[in-house]
Every structure is written in C-alpha cells, then in structure tokens.
Design an enzyme around this catalytic site. Structure first.
Site, PDB file in Angstrom:
ATOM      1  N   THR A 282       0.927  -1.189   0.146  1.00 42.90           N
ATOM      2  CA  THR A 282      -0.147   0.442   0.006  1.00 42.90           C
ATOM      3  C   THR A 282       1.110   0.665  -0.408  1.00 42.90           C
ATOM      4  OG1 THR A 282      -0.185  -0.222   2.328  1.00 42.90           O
ATOM      5  CG2 THR A 282      -2.141  -0.916   0.970  1.00 42.90           C
TER       6      THR A 282
ATOM      7  N   CYS B  98      -0.774   5.749   9.300  1.00 39.89           N
ATOM      8  CA  CYS B  98      -1.273   4.778   8.728  1.00 39.89           C
ATOM      9  C   CYS B  98      -0.693   2.654   8.668  1.00 39.89           C
ATOM     10  CB  CYS B  98      -2.023   4.160   7.557  1.00 39.89           C
ATOM     11  SG  CYS B  98      -2.244   2.686   6.347  1.00 39.89           S
TER      12      CYS B  98
ATOM     13  N   THR C  77       1.039   1.317   6.343  1.00 43.67           N
ATOM     14  CA  THR C  77       2.192   2.238   5.360  1.00 43.67           C
ATOM     15  C   THR C  77       3.314   1.869   6.679  1.00 43.67           C
ATOM     16  OG1 THR C  77       0.302   3.359   4.300  1.00 43.67           O
ATOM     17  CG2 THR C  77       2.427   4.292   4.365  1.00 43.67           C
TER      18      THR C  77
ATOM     19  N   LYS D  24       7.869  -0.660  -5.280  1.00 43.85           N
ATOM     20  CA  LYS D  24       6.189  -0.480  -4.800  1.00 43.85           C
ATOM     21  C   LYS D  24       6.379   0.901  -6.280  1.00 43.85           C
ATOM     22  CE  LYS D  24       4.428  -2.059  -0.551  1.00 43.85           C
ATOM     23  NZ  LYS D  24       3.674  -1.159   0.300  1.00 43.85           N
TER      24      LYS D  24
ATOM     25  N   SER E 262      -4.074   1.865   1.505  1.00 44.88           N
ATOM     26  CA  SER E 262      -4.521   2.734   2.640  1.00 44.88           C
ATOM     27  C   SER E 262      -4.288   3.327   2.940  1.00 44.88           C
ATOM     28  CB  SER E 262      -4.369   1.224   3.188  1.00 44.88           C
ATOM     29  OG  SER E 262      -3.005   0.743   3.720  1.00 44.88           O
TER      30      SER E 262
ATOM     31  N   GLY F 105       3.138   2.827  -9.841  1.00 44.03           N
ATOM     32  CA  GLY F 105       3.590   3.091  -8.876  1.00 44.03           C
ATOM     33  C   GLY F 105       1.748   2.060  -8.480  1.00 44.03           C
TER      34      GLY F 105
END
Length: 181
Positions: free
Chosen positions: A6, A167, A170, A39, A130, A51
C-alpha cells in the site's frame, strides 16, 4: 490469504515529477511479511514512473501489461493508460485483479483502475492505497503552504512519512523516484 502492498503518492511540482511508495507488504489484516518492497518503478527506458497499491501479484501483472501498452503506443502515457483500463475492465480474468496504478511522465499524472477509470488530477497530486488519503492531505498541504521552499522529491517523501505515522499498513521504508530534475 492475500498479500497487499500500500500507499503510493505522486506529485508534479515546479516542473519536476516525484513518486513515492512505502515498503510494507501485509498478509491479511495483521501480519507484515516484508518491509522493503519496491512499489514504484521506472518503465519505458526510465521515462515513466508507475506505482501500485493492492495485491502484489496483481500489480506485477499490471506493470507488465502497462509496459506492453507503453511500447505498443510509443510511450504515449494517456493512450497506454486508456487502453490498459479498457483491457483490464473488459477481460474476465483481468477484471478480478485487485490493484490500482499511478503512472506519470514529465507531462502527465494519471490514476488507472480496473473499473475503467483513468483520472488526471486538477492539482498534479494523487495518492492511492490504505494510507493514500493521509499522504494526499499531507502532500497537498505541503505543496500549498511550503511549495516554493520544498522540492517535489521532498514533498513526496514527507507525504509518505506522514502516512506512515498514521496508517498501520504503511511503513517508513520509503522509495522516491524523480523525473525532470
């Protein structure tokens, strides 16, 4: 059990493009399997950044398909994105892929999804995943209130750092790629 990765943030700022992504890969809702996933990638001879957020295997499939579209349309980012979205939405197998892409070159920034959306932001800033809303809010504030004193790369990194503090999906193992320096 699915693996998810994420939070991607992208910005076009003062003629420079930057895309950042965290390194966390989560299995299910409670287990971190990897801290240093990459990513954000350079595609099409380094002229395009892409990404992903979502299922890792699905994202790799989409990277490959998108790079094929870039080659087919000679690097035309908008055309490659629209054609990917059409194929993704129209194919019964691809339609099941659970991921989203942010793609950009020096001129254009787009969000591409499996539901057929190809969205270009009004302000040159996008985020997915997220932690995407946290990164988006942080990045917009930084660009607006500290815009001239910060580079695109600094804003992209700071936006992800902020998201990583809020988050749980993350982390702070951030990769930033830049175009147009």
């Amino acid at each position: 059990m699915e693996f998810h990765a994420t939070t991607i943030f992208a910005i076009r700022h003062k003629g420079v493009c930057a895309m950042s992504g965290d390194g966390q890969v989560t299995m299910g809702e409670s287990v971190v399997m990897k801290h240093t996933a990459k990513k954000v990638r350079r595609l099409f001879n380094g002229n395009v950044l892409a990404g992903f957020a979502g299922s890792v295997a699905d994202a790799f499939t989409l990277f490959d398909l998108f790079e094929d579209k870039l080659t087919e349309y000679n690097g035309n980012l908008q055309r490659a994105s629209v054609e990917l979205a059409k194929e993704w939405r129209g194919d019964q197998i691809l339609r099941k892929l659970e991921a989203m892409l942010l793609v950009m070159n020096e001129d254009t920034l787009l969000l591409v999804s499996g539901t057929g959306e190809v969205i270009e932001p009004d302000d040159g800033i996008l985020a997915i995943g997220s932690g995407g809303n946290y990164a988006l809010a942080a990045g917009r504030s930084l660009a607006k209130y500290a815009g001239e004193s910060l580079t695109a790369e600094q804003i992209a990194r700071a936006a992800l750092e902020t998201a990583s503090e809020i988050c749980v999906f993350t982390n702070d193992k951030i990769i930033v790629e830049v175009l147009g320096e």
